[in-house]
Design an enzyme around this catalytic site. Structure first.
Site, mmCIF file in Angstrom:
data_model
loop_
_atom_site.group_PDB
_atom_site.id
_atom_site.type_symbol
_atom_site.label_atom_id
_atom_site.label_comp_id
_atom_site.label_asym_id
_atom_site.label_seq_id
_atom_site.Cartn_x
_atom_site.Cartn_y
_atom_site.Cartn_z
ATOM 1 N N LYS A 9 0.755 -1.310 0.143
ATOM 2 C CA LYS A 9 -0.158 -0.139 -0.027
ATOM 3 C C LYS A 9 0.895 1.254 -0.076
ATOM 4 O O LYS A 9 2.206 1.347 0.315
ATOM 5 C CB LYS A 9 -1.017 0.044 1.079
ATOM 6 C CG LYS A 9 -2.022 -1.262 1.048
ATOM 7 C CD LYS A 9 -3.066 -1.053 2.375
ATOM 8 C CE LYS A 9 -4.150 -2.196 2.167
ATOM 9 N NZ LYS A 9 -5.158 -1.995 3.062
ATOM 10 N N TYR A 49 -12.135 -1.729 -4.102
ATOM 11 C CA TYR A 49 -13.003 -1.709 -2.720
ATOM 12 C C TYR A 49 -14.532 -1.607 -2.722
ATOM 13 O O TYR A 49 -14.949 -1.434 -1.705
ATOM 14 C CB TYR A 49 -11.997 -0.979 -1.814
ATOM 15 C CG TYR A 49 -10.841 -1.286 -1.108
ATOM 16 C CD1 TYR A 49 -10.688 -2.423 -0.420
ATOM 17 C CD2 TYR A 49 -9.827 -0.313 -1.267
ATOM 18 C CE1 TYR A 49 -9.521 -2.973 0.113
ATOM 19 C CE2 TYR A 49 -8.438 -0.918 -0.534
ATOM 20 C CZ TYR A 49 -8.564 -1.977 -0.118
ATOM 21 O OH TYR A 49 -7.066 -2.438 0.545
ATOM 22 N N PHE A 57 -15.744 4.192 6.606
ATOM 23 C CA PHE A 57 -14.167 4.375 6.435
ATOM 24 C C PHE A 57 -13.937 4.397 4.807
ATOM 25 O O PHE A 57 -12.857 4.878 4.528
ATOM 26 C CB PHE A 57 -13.296 3.558 6.795
ATOM 27 C CG PHE A 57 -13.602 1.995 6.715
ATOM 28 C CD1 PHE A 57 -12.902 1.421 5.520
ATOM 29 C CD2 PHE A 57 -14.150 1.219 7.462
ATOM 30 C CE1 PHE A 57 -12.918 0.132 5.308
ATOM 31 C CE2 PHE A 57 -14.487 -0.221 7.294
ATOM 32 C CZ PHE A 57 -13.872 -0.572 6.250
ATOM 33 N N ARG A 85 -2.523 -14.174 4.401
ATOM 34 C CA ARG A 85 -3.344 -13.550 5.275
ATOM 35 C C ARG A 85 -2.536 -13.892 6.639
ATOM 36 O O ARG A 85 -2.513 -12.786 7.431
ATOM 37 C CB ARG A 85 -4.677 -13.992 5.301
ATOM 38 C CG ARG A 85 -5.606 -13.720 4.141
ATOM 39 C CD ARG A 85 -6.150 -12.359 3.889
ATOM 40 N NE ARG A 85 -7.050 -11.932 4.977
ATOM 41 C CZ ARG A 85 -7.668 -10.949 5.074
ATOM 42 N NH1 ARG A 85 -7.273 -9.943 3.933
ATOM 43 N NH2 ARG A 85 -8.348 -10.251 5.970
ATOM 44 N N THR A 91 -5.937 -6.669 10.515
ATOM 45 C CA THR A 91 -6.001 -5.680 9.819
ATOM 46 C C THR A 91 -5.474 -4.311 10.612
ATOM 47 O O THR A 91 -5.018 -3.443 10.068
ATOM 48 C CB THR A 91 -7.663 -5.390 9.701
ATOM 49 O OG1 THR A 91 -7.965 -6.594 8.784
ATOM 50 C CG2 THR A 91 -7.950 -4.154 8.815
ATOM 51 N N ARG A 102 2.209 -6.525 9.224
ATOM 52 C CA ARG A 102 1.594 -5.294 9.518
ATOM 53 C C ARG A 102 2.278 -4.994 10.915
ATOM 54 O O ARG A 102 2.110 -3.737 11.120
ATOM 55 C CB ARG A 102 -0.059 -5.523 9.646
ATOM 56 C CG ARG A 102 -0.769 -5.362 8.229
ATOM 57 C CD ARG A 102 -2.173 -5.884 8.198
ATOM 58 N NE ARG A 102 -2.780 -5.242 6.861
ATOM 59 C CZ ARG A 102 -3.864 -5.901 6.350
ATOM 60 N NH1 ARG A 102 -4.353 -6.810 7.197
ATOM 61 N NH2 ARG A 102 -4.400 -5.586 5.488
ATOM 62 N N ASN A 112 -1.973 0.550 6.484
ATOM 63 C CA ASN A 112 -1.724 -1.037 7.058
ATOM 64 C C ASN A 112 -0.841 -1.857 6.170
ATOM 65 O O ASN A 112 -0.870 -2.841 6.225
ATOM 66 C CB ASN A 112 -2.926 -1.825 7.834
ATOM 67 C CG ASN A 112 -3.742 -2.013 6.709
ATOM 68 O OD1 ASN A 112 -3.659 -1.794 5.543
ATOM 69 N ND2 ASN A 112 -5.043 -2.713 6.986
ATOM 70 N N HIS A 115 -2.196 -5.202 1.436
ATOM 71 C CA HIS A 115 -3.628 -5.942 1.216
ATOM 72 C C HIS A 115 -3.188 -7.418 0.611
ATOM 73 O O HIS A 115 -2.352 -7.623 -0.057
ATOM 74 C CB HIS A 115 -4.163 -5.146 -0.214
ATOM 75 C CG HIS A 115 -5.412 -5.976 -0.625
ATOM 76 N ND1 HIS A 115 -6.649 -6.020 0.054
ATOM 77 C CD2 HIS A 115 -5.536 -6.847 -1.561
ATOM 78 C CE1 HIS A 115 -7.317 -6.983 -0.721
ATOM 79 N NE2 HIS A 115 -6.811 -7.403 -1.854
ATOM 80 N N GLU A 126 -9.955 -9.789 -7.992
ATOM 81 C CA GLU A 126 -8.703 -8.681 -7.729
ATOM 82 C C GLU A 126 -7.642 -9.177 -8.693
ATOM 83 O O GLU A 126 -7.209 -7.929 -9.232
ATOM 84 C CB GLU A 126 -8.394 -8.750 -6.278
ATOM 85 C CG GLU A 126 -9.384 -8.254 -5.488
ATOM 86 C CD GLU A 126 -9.196 -8.443 -3.932
ATOM 87 O OE1 GLU A 126 -8.177 -9.009 -3.524
ATOM 88 O OE2 GLU A 126 -10.070 -8.192 -3.055
HETATM 89 P P1 ATP Z 1 -7.213 -5.514 3.290
HETATM 90 O O1 ATP Z 1 -8.613 -5.876 2.512
HETATM 91 O O2 ATP Z 1 -6.819 -4.391 2.579
HETATM 92 O O3 ATP Z 1 -6.330 -6.861 2.731
HETATM 93 P P2 ATP Z 1 -8.261 -6.421 5.379
HETATM 94 O O4 ATP Z 1 -8.979 -7.675 4.532
HETATM 95 O O5 ATP Z 1 -7.429 -7.015 6.579
HETATM 96 O O6 ATP Z 1 -7.602 -5.478 4.505
HETATM 97 P P3 ATP Z 1 -10.778 -5.073 5.332
HETATM 98 O O7 ATP Z 1 -11.933 -5.237 6.341
HETATM 99 O O8 ATP Z 1 -11.248 -5.830 3.833
HETATM 100 O O9 ATP Z 1 -9.425 -5.464 5.668
HETATM 101 O O10 ATP Z 1 -10.811 -3.630 5.143
HETATM 102 C C1 ATP Z 1 -10.082 -3.281 3.871
HETATM 103 C C2 ATP Z 1 -9.201 -2.024 4.310
HETATM 104 O O11 ATP Z 1 -9.718 -0.798 4.688
HETATM 105 C C3 ATP Z 1 -8.255 -2.232 5.448
HETATM 106 O O12 ATP Z 1 -6.986 -3.032 5.273
HETATM 107 C C4 ATP Z 1 -7.757 -0.829 6.232
HETATM 108 O O13 ATP Z 1 -6.902 -0.194 5.090
HETATM 109 C C5 ATP Z 1 -9.121 -0.216 5.716
HETATM 110 N N1 ATP Z 1 -9.821 -0.247 6.941
HETATM 111 C C6 ATP Z 1 -10.662 -1.421 7.488
HETATM 112 N N2 ATP Z 1 -11.412 -1.051 8.587
HETATM 113 C C7 ATP Z 1 -11.035 0.115 8.791
HETATM 114 C C8 ATP Z 1 -11.536 1.294 9.698
HETATM 115 N N3 ATP Z 1 -12.168 0.836 10.885
HETATM 116 N N4 ATP Z 1 -11.071 2.428 9.774
HETATM 117 C C9 ATP Z 1 -10.277 2.783 8.703
HETATM 118 N N5 ATP Z 1 -9.774 2.102 7.853
HETATM 119 C C10 ATP Z 1 -10.273 0.743 7.802
HETATM 120 MG MG MG Z 2 -10.051 -7.205 2.978
#
Ligand code: ATP
Ligand code: MG
Length: 137
Positions: A9, A49, A57, A85, A91, A102, A112, A115, A126
């Protein structure tokens, strides 16, 4: 063998952690199938996304993901989706286990560092979103 999709990222690229993160991924047994640095447009981030469009968010997330260059890639190994993962960590870096990407490179729940696809269907979407043709093999 399974394929997954990953992004280093913008926060991690900006901090100069791209190489360290790619090294962790390779040391974890992944083969890099495809890789390209890109600066996402806001529309590209929103499309990527889209599953989070209703989340509070979402706007900030798309601003962040289009704030600077990122590194998009297709990765392959056995159990690739779950294994990536695992090495990414939770996350929210505050909850990420020791030794995860992370834990070591993420600054916040939004910025973070990395992805990773969360399921076979999302990996297929994706991979095809950024590397058309590589989602089927
Ligand atoms: P990713 O999809 O990026 O691999 P993830 O699967 O761990 O991450 P998701 O729930 O899919 O988490 O959320 C996608 C992304 O949105 C997170 O990686 C983070 O960058 C952002 N995000 C998630 N939750 C929050 C939150 N509560 N506040 C701000 N940003 C958030
Ligand atoms: Mg995700």
């Amino acid at each position: 063998m399974e394929r997954t999709f990953s992004i280093v990222k913008p926060d991690a690229v900006k901090a100069g952690n791209t190489g360290a993160i790619l090294s962790r991924i390779e040391k974890a047994g992944f083969r890099i199938v495809a890789l390209r640095m890109r600066h996402l447009t806001r529309a590209e981030a929103e499309g990527f996304y889209h599953v989070h469009a209703a989340r509070p968010f979402f706007g900030d997330l798309c601003t962040f993901m289009s704030s600077g260059p990122c590194v998009t890639m297709v990765l392959e190994r056995d159990n690739a989706i779950a294994h990536l993962r695992d090495i990414m960590g939770a996350t929210n870096p505050a909850n990420a286990a020791a030794g995860t990407i992370r834990k070591d490179f993420a600054a916040s729940i939004e910025a973070n560092a990395i992805h990773g696809s969360d399921a076979p269907e999302t990996a297929k979407f994706e991979i095809g979103y950024f590397f058309a043709g590589l989602e089927t093999r």
